[in-house]
Design a protein around this motif. Structure first.
Motif, mmCIF file in Angstrom:
data_model
loop_
_atom_site.group_PDB
_atom_site.id
_atom_site.type_symbol
_atom_site.label_atom_id
_atom_site.label_comp_id
_atom_site.label_asym_id
_atom_site.label_seq_id
_atom_site.Cartn_x
_atom_site.Cartn_y
_atom_site.Cartn_z
ATOM 1 N N GLN A 189 0.821 -1.212 0.000
ATOM 2 C CA GLN A 189 0.000 0.000 0.000
ATOM 3 C C GLN A 189 0.854 1.261 0.000
ATOM 4 O O GLN A 189 0.443 2.301 -0.531
ATOM 5 N N ALA A 190 2.041 1.161 0.579
ATOM 6 C CA ALA A 190 2.944 2.322 0.636
ATOM 7 C C ALA A 190 3.721 2.508 -0.666
ATOM 8 O O ALA A 190 4.578 3.399 -0.756
ATOM 9 N N GLY A 191 3.442 1.661 -1.654
ATOM 10 C CA GLY A 191 4.066 1.825 -2.960
ATOM 11 C C GLY A 191 5.363 1.069 -3.156
ATOM 12 O O GLY A 191 6.091 1.315 -4.123
ATOM 13 N N LYS A 192 5.660 0.091 -2.261
ATOM 14 C CA LYS A 192 6.916 -0.664 -2.366
ATOM 15 C C LYS A 192 6.814 -1.858 -3.323
ATOM 16 O O LYS A 192 7.775 -2.585 -3.509
ATOM 17 N N GLY A 193 5.630 -2.073 -3.891
ATOM 18 C CA GLY A 193 5.441 -3.216 -4.791
ATOM 19 C C GLY A 193 4.634 -4.315 -4.131
ATOM 20 O O GLY A 193 4.577 -4.424 -2.910
ATOM 21 N N LYS A 194 4.033 -5.150 -4.962
ATOM 22 C CA LYS A 194 3.198 -6.239 -4.450
ATOM 23 C C LYS A 194 4.036 -7.220 -3.637
ATOM 24 O O LYS A 194 5.220 -7.410 -3.903
ATOM 25 N N PRO A 195 3.402 -7.883 -2.662
ATOM 26 C CA PRO A 195 4.126 -8.927 -1.916
ATOM 27 C C PRO A 195 4.593 -10.041 -2.848
ATOM 28 O O PRO A 195 3.937 -10.355 -3.851
ATOM 29 N N LEU A 196 5.725 -10.624 -2.535
ATOM 30 C CA LEU A 196 6.189 -11.835 -3.203
ATOM 31 C C LEU A 196 5.475 -13.001 -2.513
ATOM 32 O O LEU A 196 5.582 -13.159 -1.300
ATOM 33 N N LYS A 197 4.753 -13.781 -3.280
ATOM 34 C CA LYS A 197 3.824 -14.731 -2.658
ATOM 35 C C LYS A 197 4.227 -16.187 -2.911
ATOM 36 O O LYS A 197 4.438 -16.610 -4.050
ATOM 37 N N LEU A 198 4.316 -16.954 -1.815
ATOM 38 C CA LEU A 198 4.495 -18.406 -1.860
ATOM 39 C C LEU A 198 3.340 -19.052 -1.113
ATOM 40 O O LEU A 198 2.774 -18.448 -0.206
ATOM 41 N N ALA A 199 2.999 -20.289 -1.477
ATOM 42 C CA ALA A 199 1.966 -21.038 -0.753
ATOM 43 C C ALA A 199 2.616 -22.237 -0.071
ATOM 44 O O ALA A 199 3.521 -22.867 -0.626
ATOM 45 N N VAL A 200 2.155 -22.546 1.144
ATOM 46 C CA VAL A 200 2.617 -23.746 1.848
ATOM 47 C C VAL A 200 1.404 -24.652 2.050
ATOM 48 O O VAL A 200 0.366 -24.219 2.547
ATOM 49 N N ASP A 218 14.321 -24.750 5.375
ATOM 50 C CA ASP A 218 15.180 -24.897 4.193
ATOM 51 C C ASP A 218 14.402 -24.765 2.888
ATOM 52 O O ASP A 218 14.910 -24.193 1.914
ATOM 53 N N ALA A 219 13.182 -25.299 2.844
ATOM 54 C CA ALA A 219 12.368 -25.195 1.626
ATOM 55 C C ALA A 219 12.056 -23.736 1.312
ATOM 56 O O ALA A 219 12.117 -23.299 0.151
ATOM 57 N N THR A 220 11.726 -22.965 2.351
ATOM 58 C CA THR A 220 11.435 -21.541 2.151
ATOM 59 C C THR A 220 12.704 -20.788 1.770
ATOM 60 O O THR A 220 12.678 -19.891 0.904
ATOM 61 N N LYS A 232 2.253 -27.914 12.121
ATOM 62 C CA LYS A 232 2.844 -26.833 12.926
ATOM 63 C C LYS A 232 4.364 -26.854 12.843
ATOM 64 O O LYS A 232 5.007 -25.800 12.789
ATOM 65 N N GLU A 233 4.942 -28.045 12.855
ATOM 66 C CA GLU A 233 6.398 -28.140 12.751
ATOM 67 C C GLU A 233 6.889 -27.490 11.461
ATOM 68 O O GLU A 233 7.847 -26.708 11.459
ATOM 69 N N ILE A 234 6.243 -27.810 10.349
ATOM 70 C CA ILE A 234 6.632 -27.232 9.058
ATOM 71 C C ILE A 234 6.415 -25.724 9.059
ATOM 72 O O ILE A 234 7.278 -24.948 8.625
ATOM 73 N N PHE A 235 5.265 -25.287 9.577
ATOM 74 C CA PHE A 235 4.949 -23.853 9.585
ATOM 75 C C PHE A 235 5.968 -23.049 10.394
ATOM 76 O O PHE A 235 6.259 -21.902 10.064
ATOM 77 N N ARG A 236 6.496 -23.639 11.466
ATOM 78 C CA ARG A 236 7.490 -22.918 12.274
ATOM 79 C C ARG A 236 8.728 -22.587 11.434
ATOM 80 O O ARG A 236 9.267 -21.485 11.502
ATOM 81 N N GLY A 237 9.183 -23.568 10.661
ATOM 82 C CA GLY A 237 10.339 -23.321 9.801
ATOM 83 C C GLY A 237 10.046 -22.283 8.734
ATOM 84 O O GLY A 237 10.876 -21.407 8.450
ATOM 85 N N VAL A 238 8.863 -22.372 8.133
ATOM 86 C CA VAL A 238 8.456 -21.396 7.116
ATOM 87 C C VAL A 238 8.385 -19.996 7.721
ATOM 88 O O VAL A 238 8.869 -19.015 7.137
ATOM 89 N N ALA A 239 7.790 -19.898 8.909
ATOM 90 C CA ALA A 239 7.648 -18.602 9.587
ATOM 91 C C ALA A 239 9.007 -17.982 9.887
ATOM 92 O O ALA A 239 9.197 -16.761 9.732
#
Length: 645
Positions: free
Chosen positions: A277-288, A571-573, A300-307
């Motif tokens: 919104q501040a004009g820095k460009g759209k988010p770079l988007k990945l799906a898990v 590592d995947a992220t 949850k274990e996987i999400f912790r690493g992604v986070a």
């Protein structure tokens, strides 16, 4: 179609009203637009739903979905400054509310009932029931319905569910035989507890549901048992596009539950939207994508690493101010649902890559879908050696490498020359490990005396089957048993371990050596298995607990044990972030895929071992050769590493 509509055309004399546009549309222009919208029978309901919102609200904020893209390609809708609008006033007059209503009426077999329901202010008297409801749900299967259709069918199913429950208790109250009735009621209660599934969420041939979760922050109830007021409030604001307030509540949600990764991911997603919104460009988007339903602890274990990876990237400023947004999706580790999830994600053009899927069976059916659109998939956990594709990567090694370690451990450490194997023939992971192990064990001079699927037969397995197999193993003087379930059948090995312990104790003989695969869930195995799994062994990807990342993760998530899936989620992220950093500022799927193929990462950019893709027989397996397997044995309720020669 006999639709009579009006179209405004403009000439030098002013406005001229034309009727029956379909007959007079020569050359075909408006009919071409109409055909483009109506041509896909599975998607038309969702397209009409989005268009109706645009028509009624004049404009809506774009979510950059595949459905919105189809509306734009039809020529009916245009995107200006991230808002979707009708292309011009003429189209608005032609494709008006009457046109929308007519198309929806033609679409639905229950159109009259639904209209009566809306006119009655959503009275339950006009909901579907019985045979009509069953026919409607069959018709709705695999269709992408409008939000009104979904609500109507879901409300109808809920009312039908309540009727069934009421009937159960009426029967219960009217019958005198308490024990028999109690058993009947318990069975029917269980049956109806899982009988209601929103449209599209039922697993075929099952009473189970997989929730439709695809969220960047809109859905707060990812893990149903987790209660977090601030997370709920943050999601409410996120849905409204009020990211400043969402940010405040998501921050408070992270403080309220520091070992839940969802608030952390949502907080970073909100920051990414604010920067956009501040004009820095759209988010770079990945799906898990993980099996949130039924496999919450491992998700949850996987999400912790992604986070963790997302947080590091965003705190460093992202890529030229563009931050990373993570879309969370649920496939329940159910292949039929995995295909649907993959179809949705692949059609969202701003999603640059997929972290997942969790189970090899889910990755197997999803990979061809991603291949069609050149969308890269990096799995933190799918290890089957049968999975090979140009768009598929994994940050662990395959079952081939795990099998070699198992073979060495059984032959050289346990000193067993013969072994019994039980595997799940419906699991591509189980099949792969079984085949790879037999080859590796044979190369070492070992012999597989028993090799069958009886224990993990999903239709037939009973305690009697398990007891019979244990008797057979003991009579053949086999000391070691390798149990290789798939993700779905992993709980069976605990039953086998307990039955084996009781049998050997009763016969006053030495316990069997029980070997588990990496598909078991470590903490549940310890908590539920108890003393029955004491002495069992398993191999998983090694965890470098002395690495900077792992030391930080243990402290950050306040967990006694950080298992390998958190490491591989990270590592995947990191692999995707490495590919993003090598791309242009307007990264494309093609760039990401090509950059992944040549990617290497040093130790300090990973959870502890670095990243380097493998090649085998000139075929790019794209597994991480730096990730090794380690052997563990359960001693005193803990996993202790065993050195294997």
């Amino acid at each position: 179609m006999d639709t009579i509509l009006k179209i405004l055309t403009f000439n030098t004399s002013g406005t001229n009203i034309i009727e029956n546009w379909q007959a007079k549309d020569d050359p075909e222009h408006l009919r071409t637009i109409e055909r483009r919208i109506l041509i896909d029978e599975q998607m038309v309901g969702e397209l009409l739903d989005i268009y109706q919102k645009i028509y009624q609200q004049r404009e809506i904020v774009s979510q950059n979905t595949g459905e919105e893209g189809k509306l734009q390609l039809s020529g009916l809708v245009v995107k200006i400054n991230n808002y979707l609008q009708i292309y011009n006033p003429i189209y608005r007059e032609v494709f008006n509310q009457q046109w929308i209503d007519n198309q929806l009426a033609d679409l639905r077999p229950y159109s009259e009932s639904l209209n009566d329901w809306v006119k009655s202010d959503y009275s339950h008297k006009h909901l579907l029931k019985g045979k009509v409801l069953k026919e409607a749900t069959v018709w709705a299967k695999d269709k992408r319905l409008s939000s009104l259709d979904k609500r109507y069918l879901d409300d109808s199913q809920k009312l039908e569910y309540k009727r069934n429950i009421k009937n159960i208790f009426v029967v219960f109250a009217s019958v005198a035989t308490g024990v028999v009735v109690g058993l009947i009621v318990a069975f029917r209660w269980y049956q109806y507890k899982y009988a209601f599934c929103p449209i599209g969420e039922r697993i075929e041939g099952s009473d189970k549901c997989v929730r439709n979760i695809k969220t960047s922050g809109e859905q707060s109830k990812i893990f149903i048992d987790d209660i977090n007021f601030h997370l709920d409030k943050g999601s409410e604001y996120f849905k409204k596009g009020d990211y400043e307030n969402a940010k405040k509540f998501f921050y408070l949600a992270t403080e309220a539950n520091r070992n839940d990764p969802i608030p952390q991911i949502y907080l970073n997603n909100t920051k990414a939207r604010l920067e956009s919104q501040a004009g820095k460009g759209k988010p770079l988007k990945l799906a898990v994508v993980t099996g949130i339903d039924f496999y919450g602890s491992t998700s949850k274990e996987i999400f912790r690493g992604v986070a963790d990876s997302q947080d590091e990237f965003n705190k460093s400023g992202g890529k030229n101010g563009r931050l990373l947004e993570i879309v969370i999706a649920n496939d329940g580790n159910e292949p039929q649902i995995s295909k649907k999830v993959a179809e949705k994600l692949v059609n969202e053009s701003d999603i640059l890559g997929i972290i997942g899927h969790h189970a090899s069976e889910s990755s197997e059916v999803a990979i061809p879908i991603y291949r069609r659109k050149g969308l890269a998939i990096v799995s933190p956990s799918s290890s089957s050696s049968k999975l090979k594709d140009d768009v598929f990567f994994r940050v662990i090694q395959t079952t081939t490498e795990a099998a070699k370690l198992y073979a060495k451990y059984i032959k050289n450490t346990l000193h067993s020359d013969s072994i019994a194997i039980f595997y799940d023939q419906k699991s591509v992971y189980s099949q792969s490990l079984q085949e790879d192990f037999i080859k590796a064990f044979d190369d070492l001079g070992g012999k597989v005396d028993i090799n069958n699927t009886s224990v993990f037969d999903r239709e037939q397995t009973s305690l009697t089957d398990i007891d019979a197999e244990i008797d057979n193993i003991i009579s053949n003087q086999i000391k070691t048993v390798f149990l290789i379930p798939g993700v779905k059948t992993s709980s069976v090995l605990r039953a086998f371990a307990r039955a084996s312990q009781e049998k050997t104790k009763k016969l006053n003989i030495e316990n069997l050596n029980i070997i588990f695969p990496m598909s078991v869930f470590e903490q549940p195995t310890l908590d539920i298995g108890g003393d029955a799994v004491e002495g069992a062994s398993l191999s998983t990807p090694c965890v470098n607990k002395t690495s900077l990342y792992m030391k930080g993760a243990i402290k950050r998530w306040q967990q006694k044990n950080i298992y390998w899936r958190t490491m591989t989620g990270y590592d995947a992220t990191q692999a995707f972030i490495g590919a993003i950093n090598k791309s242009s500022n307007e990264a494309t799927r093609s760039e990401i895929l090509n950059n992944l193929k040549t990617l290497t990462l040093p130790v300090e950019k990973t959870s502890g071992y670095g990243l380097n893709w493998s090649k085998e027989d000139d075929y790019l397996y794209q597994s991480n050769i730096n990730s090794l397997y380690c052997m563990y044995k359960i001693e005193n309720g803990q996993f202790k590493e065993v050195l294997v020669k």
